[in-house]
Design a protein around this motif. Sequence first.
Motif, short mmCIF file in Angstrom:
data_model
loop_
_atom_site.label_atom_id
_atom_site.label_comp_id
_atom_site.label_asym_id
_atom_site.label_seq_id
_atom_site.Cartn_x
_atom_site.Cartn_y
_atom_site.Cartn_z
N GLY A 88 1.26 -1.32 -0.03
CA GLY A 88 0.02 -0.39 0.23
C GLY A 88 1.24 1.51 0.11
N GLY A 139 1.53 3.79 -2.02
CA GLY A 139 0.74 4.93 -2.54
C GLY A 139 -0.36 5.54 -1.87
N GLN A 176 -1.33 7.23 1.74
CA GLN A 176 -0.38 8.71 2.32
C GLN A 176 0.32 7.78 3.35
OE1 GLN A 176 -3.44 11.02 4.68
NE2 GLN A 176 -4.75 9.45 5.61
N ASP A 226 -0.88 -6.67 -4.66
CA ASP A 226 -2.41 -6.92 -3.97
C ASP A 226 -2.53 -7.54 -2.86
OD1 ASP A 226 -5.10 -7.71 -3.74
OD2 ASP A 226 -6.13 -7.37 -5.99
N THR A 278 -4.85 -9.04 -1.54
CA THR A 278 -5.79 -10.06 -1.52
C THR A 278 -5.02 -11.54 -2.09
OG1 THR A 278 -6.75 -9.80 -3.20
CG2 THR A 278 -7.37 -8.46 -0.61
N ALA A 284 0.47 -0.79 4.92
CA ALA A 284 -0.35 0.16 5.21
C ALA A 284 -1.14 -0.05 3.85
CB ALA A 284 1.18 0.95 4.35
N LEU A 331 -1.29 -1.48 10.87
CA LEU A 331 -1.55 -0.15 11.70
C LEU A 331 -3.20 -0.74 11.52
CD1 LEU A 331 0.67 1.67 9.04
CD2 LEU A 331 0.49 1.92 11.53
N SER A 332 -3.30 -0.44 11.91
CA SER A 332 -5.44 -0.11 13.18
C SER A 332 -6.03 1.14 13.46
CB SER A 332 -5.06 -1.71 13.85
OG SER A 332 -6.48 -1.47 13.99
N LYS A 387 -10.62 -3.89 10.73
CA LYS A 387 -10.04 -3.78 11.23
C LYS A 387 -9.36 -4.90 12.47
CE LYS A 387 -6.71 -1.37 9.66
NZ LYS A 387 -6.59 -1.82 8.53
N THR A 424 -4.32 3.38 15.62
CA THR A 424 -4.09 5.57 15.46
C THR A 424 -5.10 5.67 14.93
OG1 THR A 424 -2.21 7.32 14.59
CG2 THR A 424 -2.85 5.58 13.32
N SER A 425 -4.61 7.34 15.21
CA SER A 425 -6.19 8.09 14.72
C SER A 425 -5.99 9.33 13.87
CB SER A 425 -6.93 8.42 15.91
OG SER A 425 -6.13 9.70 16.73
N TRP A 426 -7.11 9.60 13.20
CA TRP A 426 -7.17 10.77 12.03
C TRP A 426 -6.15 11.36 11.27
CZ3 TRP A 426 -10.57 14.89 15.51
CH2 TRP A 426 -11.61 14.47 15.47
N VAL A 427 -5.19 10.43 10.37
CA VAL A 427 -4.59 10.32 10.24
C VAL A 427 -4.46 10.81 8.99
CG1 VAL A 427 -2.10 9.53 8.85
CG2 VAL A 427 -3.57 7.91 10.57
N1 LIG Z 1 -6.56 7.64 7.57
C1 LIG Z 1 -7.23 7.45 9.15
O1 LIG Z 1 -7.41 8.13 9.33
C2 LIG Z 1 -6.31 6.03 9.07
C3 LIG Z 1 -6.49 6.32 10.46
C4 LIG Z 1 -6.34 5.12 11.97
C5 LIG Z 1 -5.95 4.11 10.90
N2 LIG Z 1 -5.23 4.06 9.80
C6 LIG Z 1 -5.03 2.50 9.42
O2 LIG Z 1 -3.32 3.38 8.42
C7 LIG Z 1 -3.48 2.94 7.60
C8 LIG Z 1 -2.69 3.45 6.13
O3 LIG Z 1 -4.00 4.13 5.97
P1 LIG Z 1 -4.03 5.40 5.13
O4 LIG Z 1 -5.00 6.68 5.93
O5 LIG Z 1 -3.08 5.70 4.27
O6 LIG Z 1 -5.32 4.74 4.12
P2 LIG Z 1 -5.03 5.12 1.58
O7 LIG Z 1 -4.80 6.63 1.99
O8 LIG Z 1 -6.37 5.06 1.14
O9 LIG Z 1 -4.01 4.32 1.59
C9 LIG Z 1 -4.36 3.01 1.77
C10 LIG Z 1 -3.68 2.30 0.56
O10 LIG Z 1 -3.72 1.42 0.43
C11 LIG Z 1 -4.16 1.10 -0.98
N3 LIG Z 1 -4.98 -0.38 -1.67
C12 LIG Z 1 -6.01 -0.54 -0.74
N4 LIG Z 1 -6.20 -1.81 -1.45
C13 LIG Z 1 -5.78 -2.52 -1.45
C14 LIG Z 1 -4.98 -4.21 -2.01
N5 LIG Z 1 -5.98 -4.89 -2.09
N6 LIG Z 1 -3.51 -3.79 -1.63
C15 LIG Z 1 -2.66 -2.57 -1.89
N7 LIG Z 1 -2.68 -1.86 -1.48
C16 LIG Z 1 -4.26 -1.43 -1.07
C17 LIG Z 1 -4.66 1.99 -1.18
O11 LIG Z 1 -4.94 1.73 -2.96
P3 LIG Z 1 -6.22 2.74 -4.38
O12 LIG Z 1 -5.80 4.08 -3.94
O13 LIG Z 1 -5.31 2.14 -5.40
O14 LIG Z 1 -7.01 2.19 -3.88
C18 LIG Z 1 -4.38 2.99 -1.08
O15 LIG Z 1 -2.15 3.35 -1.67
C19 LIG Z 1 -4.72 1.66 7.11
O16 LIG Z 1 -4.12 0.73 7.80
C20 LIG Z 1 -5.24 2.39 8.01
O17 LIG Z 1 -6.50 1.53 8.49
C21 LIG Z 1 -6.25 4.40 8.95
#
Ligand SMILES: NC(=O)c1ccc[n+]([C@@H]2O[C@H](COP(=O)([O-])OP(=O)(O)OC[C@H]3O[C@@H](n4cnc5c(N)ncnc54)[C@H](OP(=O)(O)O)[C@@H]3O)[C@@H](O)[C@H]2O)c1
Length: 301
Positions: free
Chosen positions: A7, A9, A11, A36, A38, A58, A99-100, A129, A148-151
Amino acid sequence: MRVLITGAGGQVGRALMRVLTEAGLVPVGLTRAQLDITDAGAVAAVLAQEKPDYVINAAAFSDVAVAQGDATRCYAINRDGAAVLARACAEQGAAFFYLSTDYVFDGMQPQPYAETDKPNPRNVYGNSKYEGEEAVREYCPRHLILRTSWVFSEEGNNFFVRTLERAVAGQPIKGVNDQISCPTWAGHLALVVIAMLRQVDCNTDPELWGTYHYCDRGATTRYDFARTIVSQAVQAGMASEIQVTPIESSELQNRAEEARQSVLATDHLFFTFGIRQRGWRQGIKAALRKIQQRESAVQSN
Ligand SMILES: NC(=O)c1ccc[n+]([C@@H]2O[C@H](COP(=O)([O-])OP(=O)(O)OC[C@H]3O[C@@H](n4cnc5c(N)ncnc54)[C@H](OP(=O)(O)O)[C@@H]3O)[C@@H](O)[C@H]2O)c1
């Protein structure tokens, strides 16, 4: 130490790539198009080829609102994808970093949530999650789970970027005033991940594996978070003042959003790894600086 990031790509994935590269670690970063999570066959083949010491996941289905209407895809990525990676890591001798989220908790507790508090997710995303966490615990004993929260980040589609875009365009915004948590800059989160990896890499104590919480310092509301983004952008000369109006979650159309308080207690991380919290306001400042640097690099080219 060889680190592979799935993942890459997203944030957090991009922040991890930047911070690990700056630390001289040469991480292997794979976007969704490249791997992927999965696809069990593809995951096993990549791990056999790259032979990482650590795999950081990620990749996620991270849109809480959309997940409510697309549970099948959300579980496939957040739970089943985590299980695929955890199994492959155990088989190939790599440790797994998952990451959760604070959404594993119900948000009804007045005091901050510790790792010992019982999860009780209330929406599809939170449950997917949590079940992902459980799969990691079952299949890969050498794991770190970091909730973590509100990234937020200067890259991607997130609350910070959307708020800033509206401020730059001079459009008023609304901010929910009855959800309380801690914003966390992706750059700070990436520094925490690398600090944890460095310690497990040189300390053989099996007690280090397990579940931890990290969020930036300071509980706040989405409303106050939005106001702070706007005021810092104004101070940095990047936007002009706009109106930010407080609203309640019940005014939103999205059923996944409800009044909640989900501050994470980070004491376990501090007492185990000696990692202290950085402030989210400093995170906003750093994110704005990154945007200014990016814009001045574009102008000078
Ligand atoms: N954002 C928050 O506020 C937050 C808060 C607490 C925890 N987290 C956790 O932090 C981690 C990172 O989150 P993030 O905020 O960076 O999310 P994000 O910006 O949505 O990034 C997730 C990435 O995963 C990719 N992805 C989705 N399905 C996939 C697959 N089957 N195989 C490989 N890659 C895949 C997405 O690609 P596409 O864009 O092409 O779908 C995207 O690049 C996650 O575990 C999330 O649960 C996030």
